[in-house]
Design an enzyme around this catalytic site. Structure first.
Site, PDB file in Angstrom:
ATOM      1  N   LYS A   1       0.852  -1.205   0.000  1.00  0.00           N
ATOM      2  CA  LYS A   1       0.000   0.000   0.000  1.00  0.00           C
ATOM      3  C   LYS A   1       0.880   1.245   0.000  1.00  0.00           C
ATOM      4  O   LYS A   1       1.885   1.290   0.719  1.00  0.00           O
ATOM      5  CB  LYS A   1      -0.903  -0.030   1.237  1.00  0.00           C
ATOM      6  CG  LYS A   1      -1.924   1.105   1.301  1.00  0.00           C
ATOM      7  CD  LYS A   1      -2.783   0.979   2.553  1.00  0.00           C
ATOM      8  CE  LYS A   1      -3.854   2.052   2.636  1.00  0.00           C
ATOM      9  NZ  LYS A   1      -4.673   1.950   3.858  1.00  0.00           N
TER      10      LYS A   1
ATOM     11  N   SER B   1      -9.635   1.847   2.973  1.00  0.00           N
ATOM     12  CA  SER B   1      -8.841   2.609   2.037  1.00  0.00           C
ATOM     13  C   SER B   1      -7.801   1.780   1.281  1.00  0.00           C
ATOM     14  O   SER B   1      -7.266   2.262   0.287  1.00  0.00           O
ATOM     15  CB  SER B   1      -8.130   3.735   2.789  1.00  0.00           C
ATOM     16  OG  SER B   1      -7.214   3.193   3.732  1.00  0.00           O
TER      17      SER B   1
ATOM     18  N   SER C   1      -9.667  -0.258   7.225  1.00  0.00           N
ATOM     19  CA  SER C   1      -9.118  -0.154   5.866  1.00  0.00           C
ATOM     20  C   SER C   1      -8.496  -1.422   5.302  1.00  0.00           C
ATOM     21  O   SER C   1      -8.213  -1.479   4.109  1.00  0.00           O
ATOM     22  CB  SER C   1      -8.100   0.972   5.787  1.00  0.00           C
ATOM     23  OG  SER C   1      -8.789   2.174   5.656  1.00  0.00           O
TER      24      SER C   1
HETATM   25  N1  GLN Z   1     -12.980   4.397   6.644  1.00  0.00           N
HETATM   26  C1  GLN Z   1     -12.287   4.759   7.824  1.00  0.00           C
HETATM   27  C2  GLN Z   1     -11.855   6.209   7.768  1.00  0.00           C
HETATM   28  O1  GLN Z   1     -12.110   6.796   6.794  1.00  0.00           O
HETATM   29  C3  GLN Z   1     -11.116   3.869   8.046  1.00  0.00           C
HETATM   30  C4  GLN Z   1      -9.914   4.241   7.284  1.00  0.00           C
HETATM   31  C5  GLN Z   1      -8.717   3.407   7.610  1.00  0.00           C
HETATM   32  O2  GLN Z   1      -8.818   2.377   8.272  1.00  0.00           O
HETATM   33  N2  GLN Z   1      -7.554   3.910   7.231  1.00  0.00           N
HETATM   34  O3  GLN Z   1     -11.290   6.736   8.654  1.00  0.00           O
END
Ligand code: GLN
Length: 488
Positions: A80, A155, A179
């Site tokens: 990532k 994400s 994410s």
């Molecule tokens: N969807 C969550 C957020 O927007 C989690 C994002 C993540 O785990 N990086 O914060």
């Protein structure tokens, strides 16, 4: 006969070591596959073709000489783009860092390299890991391999999509509020968020540091356990890293005695807002586990209803502080006309360097931390965090794992929710408890509805990843959801 790119990482390590598979041929087949799928799904921001092939040839030489091979010798992996790679740009999918080339490797990358893994590319994500759809990337969205008009989750959407598209057998993601698990669920792969402190965060570009962990994606539980074995362990460079001896999660899987394992089913995980299709599929999976020798009972974790609010206050507050360093002067994107005083230039750089969602979170986080509001928001959220931890600790005294859906709804259309941040935030309702408490949680494929995947979430006790993995393995070995592939 499966094609090279289709085989599991564990199998590939064996074939390469025994000279039944040339690593160069293997990596060539991986890039052929990426060339076929990438135009459709856009999982990668950067591909490292030449570098990877060169390393593959080196592995082949070493294998022939029977020298210096690591556990992951010759195994392709995608990383990532929030994890620093020495000499390879690491963008966080942001205009702010679009040209950033780190001068060092994250600890997880260093460990992968020293075990012989081959990094084939850096994957697409929501900007600074803020989102659940991979739509907020400066480089454009990733598409769900099961339906190209749907989101892959986020994400870490690029990593999950690359794994199910058979671009790579393994990938790394990061999970601050879901994410890893969200895209694992939406792409039908295995994804694990380890206990806070199990995997070093050194070299992970911070969004909300008290919540996040780096973790593995794979197509099988065994491969996931293999990758976790490599990346976990104490690191002096991360002061929050736990001082525990390392474990071989693959051999722990073999102790498959799950008879009498107790599953808790929090009924809050099946509450309002969770689609009936999702509920039915996950319940079927729980009954399947029961038929395989586990027992289950319902349990209540009532503070879960406050988790989402607490999560967003904590995450945004930490983000506002972590992202303050990107001023365009020392770090990050600098717009061309930098006239005016410092504050003007700073504001312009940040306005143009960050996308709308990142700016929204910085503003809200700064507000929650400001004098007069700190007690009402941030401090209160921390108190909720304590209560939540206590509730989960209590629930996990009675049970070995807690099980529910990973995502409350099936994968939705690209563009469908992006202008409605609150609705998007609601999608994280089932994943954030594991980040707030720090507990390990995993998503595994558990079925399909309308030809779209459903993920089951298995949450465990702190540092008890092996039990979570064993339950996942039991389910996987007795079902065939993880064998399905999208038509690409
Ligand atoms: N969807 C969550 C957020 O927007 C989690 C994002 C993540 O785990 N990086 O914060």
């Amino acid at each position: 006969m499966p094609r090279h790119y289709q085989i599991s990482a564990l199998e590939a390590t064996w074939l390469i070591r025994n000279q039944e598979l040339s690593c160069e041929e293997y990596i060539l087949s991986i890039f052929e596959r990426i060339d076929k799928t990438e135009g459709k799904i856009h999982a990668f921001i950067t591909l490292l073709r030449e570098q990877a092939l060169e390393k593959a040839r080196e592995v082949d030489k070493l294998v022939k000489k029977r020298e210096g091979q690591g556990i992951l010798s010759g195994i392709p992996i995608a990383i990532k783009d929030v994890i620093c790679t020495n000499g390879v740009r690491t963008t966080c999918s942001s205009r702010m860092l679009k040209d950033y080339v780190p001068p060092y490797d994250a600890t997880v990358v260093r460990k992968l390299n020293s075990e012989g893994a081959i990094i084939v590319g850096k994957t697409n994500m929501d900007e600074f890991a803020m989102g659940s759809t991979t739509e907020t990337s400066f480089f454009g969205p990733t598409r769900n391999p099961w339906d190209l008009n749907k989101v892959p989750g986020g994400s870490s959407g690029g990593s999950a999509a690359a794994v199910i598209a058979e671009d790579v057998p393994l990938a790394l993601g990061s999970d601050t509020g879901g994410s890893i698990r969200c895209p694992a669920s939406y792409c039908s792969v295995v994804g694990l968020k380890p206990t806070y402190g199990l995997v070093s965060r050194y070299g992970l570009i911070s969004y909300a540091n008290s919540l996040e962990q780096i973790g593995p994606f794979a197509r099988t539980v065994e491969d996931c356990a293999l990758l976790l074995t490599i990346i976990s362990g104490h690191d002096d460079k991360d002061s929050t890293s736990a001082n525990l001896s390392s474990k071989d999660y693959v051999s722990l899987l073999k102790e498959d005695d799950v008879n009498g394992l107790r599953i808790g089913v929090p009924h809050e995980f099946f509450g309002e807002g969770v689609d009936d299709d999702v509920k039915d599929t996950v319940w079927e999976a729980i009954l399947k586990l029961e038929s395989l020798g586990c027992t289950y009972d319902e349990v209540s974790v009532s503070s879960v209803s406050y988790a989402l609010a607490a999560y967003y206050i904590i995450a945004m507050s930490e983000a506002s502080s972590n992202l303050a360093r990107y001023d365009g002067l020392r770090f990050g994107f600098r717009q061309e006309r930098d006239e005016g005083d410092w504050a003007t230039v700073y504001a312009k750089n940040r306005k143009e360097g960050f996308g709308a969602e990142v700016r929204r979170r910085i503003i809200l986080g700064t507000y929650a931390l400001s004098a007069g509001y700190y007690d009402q928001y941030y401090l209160k959220a921390l108190k909720v965090r304590t209560i939540l931890r206590r509730d989960f600790e209590r629930a996990l005294k009675e049970f070995d794992v807690l099980i529910g859906p990973t995502m409350p709804v099936l994968p939705f259309g690209i563009g469908e929710k992006i202008d409605d941040p609150l609705t998007l935030y609601m999608c994280d309702v089932l994943t954030v408890p594991a980040n707030i408490t720090g507990y390990p949680a995993m998503s595994i494929p558990c079925g399909f509805k309308n030809n779209l995947p459903v993920g089951m979430q298995i949450m465990g006790k702190p540092f008890d990843e092996e039990t979570v993995l064993r339950v996942a393995h039991l389910f996987e070995q007795n079902t065939d959801h993880n064998l399905r592939r999208p038509n690409l």
